[in-house]
Design a protein around this motif. Structure first.
Motif, short mmCIF file in Angstrom:
data_model
loop_
_atom_site.label_atom_id
_atom_site.label_comp_id
_atom_site.label_asym_id
_atom_site.label_seq_id
_atom_site.Cartn_x
_atom_site.Cartn_y
_atom_site.Cartn_z
N UNK A 71 -5.79 -8.91 4.92
CA UNK A 71 -4.30 -8.84 3.46
C UNK A 71 -4.32 -7.33 3.14
N UNK A 72 -5.59 -5.94 3.25
CA UNK A 72 -5.16 -5.03 3.58
C UNK A 72 -4.40 -4.95 4.73
N UNK A 73 -5.16 -4.73 5.87
CA UNK A 73 -4.32 -4.77 6.67
C UNK A 73 -2.99 -4.81 6.85
N UNK A 74 -2.59 -6.41 6.54
CA UNK A 74 -1.19 -6.51 6.85
C UNK A 74 -0.49 -6.26 6.18
N UNK A 75 -0.85 -5.10 4.24
CA UNK A 75 -0.09 -4.44 3.46
C UNK A 75 0.15 -3.91 4.00
N UNK A 76 -0.60 -2.68 4.27
CA UNK A 76 -0.10 -1.54 5.01
C UNK A 76 0.51 -1.72 6.08
N UNK A 77 0.54 -2.60 7.35
CA UNK A 77 1.64 -2.45 8.44
C UNK A 77 2.26 -2.88 7.67
N UNK A 78 2.92 -3.72 6.96
CA UNK A 78 4.29 -4.42 5.96
C UNK A 78 4.90 -3.09 5.25
N UNK A 79 4.17 -2.11 4.37
CA UNK A 79 4.75 -0.42 3.71
C UNK A 79 4.91 -0.61 5.46
N UNK A 80 4.13 -0.46 5.79
CA UNK A 80 5.21 1.17 7.95
C UNK A 80 6.11 0.24 7.92
N UNK A 83 6.11 -3.47 10.17
CA UNK A 83 5.62 -3.89 11.39
C UNK A 83 4.43 -4.66 10.69
N UNK A 84 4.89 -5.75 12.27
CA UNK A 84 4.00 -7.16 12.07
C UNK A 84 2.42 -6.69 12.68
N UNK A 127 14.19 -7.04 13.64
CA UNK A 127 13.85 -7.55 12.47
C UNK A 127 13.87 -6.88 11.34
N UNK A 128 12.82 -5.33 12.00
CA UNK A 128 12.26 -4.55 11.36
C UNK A 128 13.55 -3.43 10.71
N UNK A 129 13.88 -3.14 11.67
CA UNK A 129 15.02 -2.22 11.82
C UNK A 129 16.78 -3.36 10.44
#
Length: 232
Positions: A71-80, A83-84, A127-129
């Motif tokens: 969950x933390x990894x997913x959150x941090x990747x999303x905040x950055x 990122x998937x 999709x990120x852009x």
């Protein structure tokens, strides 16, 4: 400390979020040196957010709880920049398995700019852009455009350069010793510079040798490697 990884993750995410919330309302004067200090600080915190996602990929943010770690990894990747996390995890493990080879998604046998472009295209998606553009336009309804650019967009771009330069380009470029199975080099022993540059990931040989170590333990690993060299 059993929950040290979780503690650092919460600190980094909280500091990034609190500082961003403050800076999006900060009066910008380009003659004020604090504007540039805060921009660089935000860059460093952005890098910390990504490093936290990276450590989650290695399972060391919350090793006692796999779901929380994910969950933390997913959150941090999303905040950055959205990122998937699954894609990051898959490609990063390929990088460790096939370092400096045609199968290494992070490697390119070329100059800095072409390598960086290849590195960016390896991870950035349409999709990120799109999501970043939507987020920007929504935030623009609430916060000044200048603040969004100076304290949100520019630090994010600078952070990708920081991560690439210190965490990929310098460690893996050029020729490596034949007996170096990790094909990774480390910067000289200097913990202050190693932290400021990229959360100790300049000690990159140690990261590849001990991928189960979180970022804050790489300094200790580097010291041990230096002692081995001195003894030999």
């Amino acid at each position: 400390m059993k929950y040290k990884g979780l503690f650092f993750a919460i600190c980094i995410i909280s500091l990034w979020g609190i500082s961003l919330a403050y800076l999006l309302n900060y009066p910008i004067d380009f003659y004020n040196p604090l504007v540039y200090v805060f921009m660089l600080l935000q860059m460093q915190l952005y890098t910390g957010v990504f490093i936290t996602a990276h450590d989650a990929i290695h399972g060391v943010v919350a090793p006692h709880n796999k779901k929380l770690n994910y969950a933390i990894g997913f959150l941090c990747a999303t905040l950055f920049a959205y990122n998937n996390y699954e894609k990051l995890s898959k490609k990063h493990h390929l990088h460790h398995k096939n370092v400096v080879s045609d199968e290494d998604p992070d490697y390119y046998d070329g100059n800095f700019f072409r390598w960086y472009l290849k590195f960016a295209l390896e991870y950035v998606t349409f999709w990120q852009i799109l999501l970043m553009a939507i987020t920007y336009n929504l935030l623009k309804l609430v916060f000044p455009m200048e603040n969004l650019i100076v304290f949100w967009e520019v630090p994010a771009i600078l952070s990708t350069l920081q991560l690439f330069y210190f965490g990929t380009y310098l460690p893996h470029r050029g020729e490596h010793e034949a007996n170096d199975i990790y094909k990774s080099r480390s910067q000289k022993l200097n913990h202050f510079m190693a932290f400021i540059s990229c959360y100790f990931f300049g000690y990159h040989h140690e990261h590849h040798a001990y991928p189960y170590l979180p970022w804050w333990k790489l300094a200790e690993a580097k010291e041990k490697e230096e002692l081995k060299v001195l003894k030999n």
